[in-house]
Structure formats: structure tokens, C-alpha cells
Design an enzyme around this catalytic site. Structure first.
Site, PDB file in Angstrom:
ATOM      1  N   ARG A 214      10.048  -3.870   8.829  1.00  0.00           N
ATOM      2  CA  ARG A 214      10.127  -3.106   8.059  1.00  0.00           C
ATOM      3  C   ARG A 214       8.532  -2.720   6.893  1.00  0.00           C
ATOM      4  O   ARG A 214       8.776  -1.909   6.267  1.00  0.00           O
ATOM      5  CB  ARG A 214      11.275  -2.769   7.708  1.00  0.00           C
ATOM      6  CG  ARG A 214      12.068  -1.771   6.888  1.00  0.00           C
ATOM      7  CD  ARG A 214      13.459  -1.488   6.168  1.00  0.00           C
ATOM      8  NE  ARG A 214      13.113  -0.164   5.948  1.00  0.00           N
ATOM      9  CZ  ARG A 214      14.021   0.576   5.379  1.00  0.00           C
ATOM     10  NH1 ARG A 214      15.537  -0.577   5.666  1.00  0.00           N
ATOM     11  NH2 ARG A 214      14.649   1.647   4.615  1.00  0.00           N
TER      12      ARG A 214
ATOM     13  N   HIS B 286       2.043   2.190  -5.269  1.00  0.00           N
ATOM     14  CA  HIS B 286       2.822   2.251  -6.215  1.00  0.00           C
ATOM     15  C   HIS B 286       2.715   2.044  -7.664  1.00  0.00           C
ATOM     16  O   HIS B 286       2.673   2.125  -8.890  1.00  0.00           O
ATOM     17  CB  HIS B 286       3.804   0.897  -5.752  1.00  0.00           C
ATOM     18  CG  HIS B 286       4.822   1.805  -4.878  1.00  0.00           C
ATOM     19  ND1 HIS B 286       5.783   0.852  -4.018  1.00  0.00           N
ATOM     20  CD2 HIS B 286       4.709   2.839  -3.823  1.00  0.00           C
ATOM     21  CE1 HIS B 286       6.607   1.152  -3.531  1.00  0.00           C
ATOM     22  NE2 HIS B 286       6.248   2.697  -3.695  1.00  0.00           N
TER      23      HIS B 286
ATOM     24  N   GLU C 200       3.258  10.728   3.719  1.00  0.00           N
ATOM     25  CA  GLU C 200       4.133   9.662   4.511  1.00  0.00           C
ATOM     26  C   GLU C 200       4.029  10.094   5.905  1.00  0.00           C
ATOM     27  O   GLU C 200       4.561   9.000   6.986  1.00  0.00           O
ATOM     28  CB  GLU C 200       5.687   9.649   4.360  1.00  0.00           C
ATOM     29  CG  GLU C 200       5.593   9.563   3.134  1.00  0.00           C
ATOM     30  CD  GLU C 200       6.132   7.838   2.519  1.00  0.00           C
ATOM     31  OE1 GLU C 200       5.818   7.290   3.690  1.00  0.00           O
ATOM     32  OE2 GLU C 200       5.568   7.726   1.354  1.00  0.00           O
TER      33      GLU C 200
ATOM     34  N   LYS D  63      10.891   5.609  11.893  1.00  0.00           N
ATOM     35  CA  LYS D  63      11.167   4.683  11.055  1.00  0.00           C
ATOM     36  C   LYS D  63      12.723   4.567  11.654  1.00  0.00           C
ATOM     37  O   LYS D  63      13.193   3.381  10.937  1.00  0.00           O
ATOM     38  CB  LYS D  63      11.855   5.712   9.455  1.00  0.00           C
ATOM     39  CG  LYS D  63      12.390   5.069   8.739  1.00  0.00           C
ATOM     40  CD  LYS D  63      12.319   6.012   7.229  1.00  0.00           C
ATOM     41  CE  LYS D  63      12.652   4.538   6.043  1.00  0.00           C
ATOM     42  NZ  LYS D  63      12.628   4.738   4.686  1.00  0.00           N
TER      43      LYS D  63
ATOM     44  N   LYS E 295      17.411   2.405   1.793  1.00  0.00           N
ATOM     45  CA  LYS E 295      16.379   2.308   0.409  1.00  0.00           C
ATOM     46  C   LYS E 295      16.690   2.778  -0.736  1.00  0.00           C
ATOM     47  O   LYS E 295      16.103   3.633  -0.416  1.00  0.00           O
ATOM     48  CB  LYS E 295      15.057   1.464   0.960  1.00  0.00           C
ATOM     49  CG  LYS E 295      15.143   0.654   1.836  1.00  0.00           C
ATOM     50  CD  LYS E 295      13.382   0.402   2.144  1.00  0.00           C
ATOM     51  CE  LYS E 295      12.506   0.422   1.061  1.00  0.00           C
ATOM     52  NZ  LYS E 295      10.927  -0.071   1.687  1.00  0.00           N
TER      53      LYS E 295
END
Length: 364
Positions: free
Chosen positions: A238, A249, A183, A224, A141
Site C-alpha cells: 500500500r 506533502h 491522483e 486502489k 485512511k
């Protein structure tokens, strides 16, 4: 030198993630094929630390050009994307050449998107230099930001390799550690009970052993990789990797991508997701208290950042989230650790939940 190799498989391609110490000096020898010209994109912080070492890793018959953008999230925008393209054209970069993303998540996303669009797509590799980039460098991505939302302009473009030199992590600030470890614990929450316990029991970040850190990074990448293999283009599972990212965000965008890091914002978003999950699944045993104690122990900014912006402004950003569908805001929640799911909210319902959440959150 001990080096681990983790395979990444998608529907159309496969590549390796190399993890070990001292790999910046080995980049040229770890490429999957030979290239005549290499174009390295990095930032002003990383360039001073590792650029010369990476350049020197290529043989003398490879032409190496470099371009440095300012360090920080504001480089992930259209102006710098255009400048990278311009420099690549002026350097004579061809379709058969290679772009190297040397840096953290910002550089990885920017350079990857340049590679995805230059001459309709050329090869690139990721050379991450932050903990956060263990997530962003894998999976393909790539994107730049728009003032209305993070990663709104982008593509899927898989790298040809990821070369992760763990020695680069020794230079990270406490802020970068917080950003990256958010993360790491996200991967644990959506997939791995034992990894979650390992995260929750960590001492201060600066006292984590190299072996423990390498183990957590490998586990996060493996989580991942398994999801990307099943759903490369984010049509299904995903999306679960976006746990905490909807509110995160929005906070980043409202900050102008300046006063809070991606991971710190996601950490707040994960707390909100756990808050919502507890309401959706009242019988579930969720680690809400343990997670908040973890945030406190590692000094994540919470209330001061969340209360810095109006609920209305945050909701405007949340409404632009890529996961939304038919005017419904879709949130990644947990029915239990290792069991992510999607839940839909109306704008009014989510705003009411956010108001309640903000009223109970205190600073760490």
C-alpha cells in the site's frame, strides 16, 4: 440512471462504491443498513451546492443534523476536529448512528477521523464531490494535519459505503481538475499501462467526456481496491500509493496548506520520483518526457512552486514522512510503469538529488 457498483474487500470488512449520475438524491436509499440519526459533515462550498439534496434523500423518520466547516485544507486540523466532536455530542449522536462525509478529500479525511474516534468508532460513509476524492474516499485512511506534516494524526477506519455522484464534478474549477487528475495518473503509473496511455492522450480537462471520466475513475478505484485488499494497514504494497507524496506533502506543508492543492503538489512529487527512478534504473523505459508534456498541456505549476521554498525547509518536512525508517528516507520509485518499488536515501543524498532536480525543472 446508470450506476456502477465496485466491491471493496479488506481483511475485516467489505463495502461497495457506487458510481453514477444523480446519486446525491439517492444517498439515503443506498445505505447498507438503517440508521436512526445521521450527522453530515461538509464544507462551506459544497453545502451551498449539494447539502439540501443529500438531507432530502433520507426518510422523515431519520434525524439528520449537519455541520459545515470552512472550505480548504486548513479545516483538516485539530480545532475543527474538536468542533465536529462537540457538535456531535450536543446533537446526541450515538454509537449506532452514522456520519456522512460530504465533500472532497479534506472533508472525507476530517469526517472519517471524527467517525474513527467518536465513541471509539462509529459508522460513516463517503459522498465524494471531487475527482481527487476518488482516491481518498476509498481505503479507510483518515487523518488531520499537524504543522510539522500532513496526515500525521490519523487512523484506519473503513467506510460502510462510498457514494460517488459524478454530476458533482461538473462544478469543479481547473485547479480542482488538476488536483484530481494527478491522483488518476498516479494510479496509472503504478499499475496500468493502458490507463497511462489513456491519461497521456487526454485533451484539455474541461473537454473530457463523462464516459471517459467515469472509466478513468473506475480504473483508479480498482487499482486502489486491489492494493488495499492485499495491504489494508500500509505495511507493504500500500505504500506504493504514495508515489509522489513524499515531496508533495512537504510542499503542501511549507505552503501552509493554502497556495497549492494536494494534487498539484503530488504532480511535482511524481516528477521528482520519475527523475530519481531514471537514475536508479537507467535501463528502464520511463515516461519522463511524456509526463512532463502532460504537465505542460494541463498547466500544472512546477518551477515557481518548487522554487518558492528552500531546500532545507522542504527536507525538514520530508524527514517527518511516515514511510521513513531508521533515519533513512524512503521514496516510492518505478522500475518501470506498473512496477513500483521503495528506495532508501540518506538526508544528504536526497538533498543533493532535490537540488539537481530543482535546477532542471521549468514552469509549465
Amino acid at each position: 440512471m446508470v450506476m456502477a457498483e465496485l466491491p471493496i474487500h479488506t481483511k475485516d470488512t467489505s463495502y461497495k462504491v457506487f458510481i453514477g449520475e444523480g446519486l446525491c438524491s439517492k444517498v439515503g436509499s443506498l445505505l447498507p443498513k438503517q440508521y436512526n440519526q445521521v450527522f453530515i459533515i461538509t464544507d462551506s462550498h459544497v453545502a451551498n451546492l449539494y447539502l439540501n439534496e443529500v438531507v432530502a434523500s433520507f426518510s422523515s423518520n431519520v434525524t439528520v443534523s449537519t455541520y459545515t466547516v470552512p472550505a480548504g485544507e486548513n479545516s483538516k486540523q485539530m480545532d475543527w476536529f474538536h468542533e465536529c466532536h462537540t457538535f456531535a455530542i450536543e446533537s446526541g449522536l450515538e454509537r449506532s448512528d452514522l456520519i456522512v462525509a460530504l465533500g472532497g478529500g479534506v472533508v472525507g479525511d476530517l469526517a472519517g477521523f471524527v467517525a474513527a474516534t467518536y465513541m471509539r468508532g462509529i459508522d460513516y460513509i463517503q459522498v465524494p464531490t471531487t475527482i481527487l476524492a476518488h482516491d481518498s474516499s476509498v481505503g479507510g485512511k483518515v487523518a488531520i494535519n499537524h504543522p510539522q506534516g500532513k496526515n500525521m494524526i490519523g487512523s484506519f477506519h473503513q467506510p460502510k459505503a462510498v457514494i460517488y455522484d459524478t454530476e458533482t464534478l461538473a462544478t469543479l474549477s481547473h485547479t480542482e481538475w488538476r488536483s484530481g487528475m494527478a491522483e488518476v495518473i498516479k494510479h496509472a503509473l503504478i499499475a496500468d499501462h493502458e490507463m497511462l496511455e489513456q491519461c497521456l492522450e487526454l485533451p484539455s480537462f474541461d473537454s473530457i467526456s463523462n464516459a471517459t471520466l467515469a472509466d478513468l475513475l473506475k480504473k483508479g478505484i480498482q487499482v486502489k481496491a486491489a492494493i488495499v485488499r492485499e495491504d489494508e494497514k500500509e505495511k507493504g504494497v500500500r505504500r506504493y500509493l504514495n508515489l509522489g507524496h513524499t515531496l508533495g506533502h512537504a510542499i503542501e506543508a511549507e505552503s501552509g496548506y493554502s497556495s497549492i492543492t494536494h494534487g498539484e503538489a503530488v504532480a511535482i512529487g511524481i516528477d521528482f520520483a520519475l527523475f530519481l527512478s531514471n537514475k536508479q534504473f537507467p535501463e528502464a523505459t520511463l515516461p519522463i518526457d511524456a509526463y512532463r508534456k502532460w504537465l505542460e498541456k494541463h498547466h500544472y505549476p512546477m518551477s515557481s512552486k518548487l522554487k518558492e521554498y528552500s531546500i532545507e525547509a522542504l527536507m525538514e518536512k520530508i524527514k517527518n514522512d511516515k514511510k521513513n525508517d531508521r533515519q533513512q528516507i524512503r521514496m516510492v520509485l518505478l522500475s518501470s510503469v506498473g512496477e513500483p518499488t521503495l528506495a532508501s536515501y540518506t538526508e544528504k543524498a536526497l538533498m543533493d538529488e532535490l537540488i539537481e532536480f530543482r535546477s532542471e525543472v521549468r514552469d509549465t
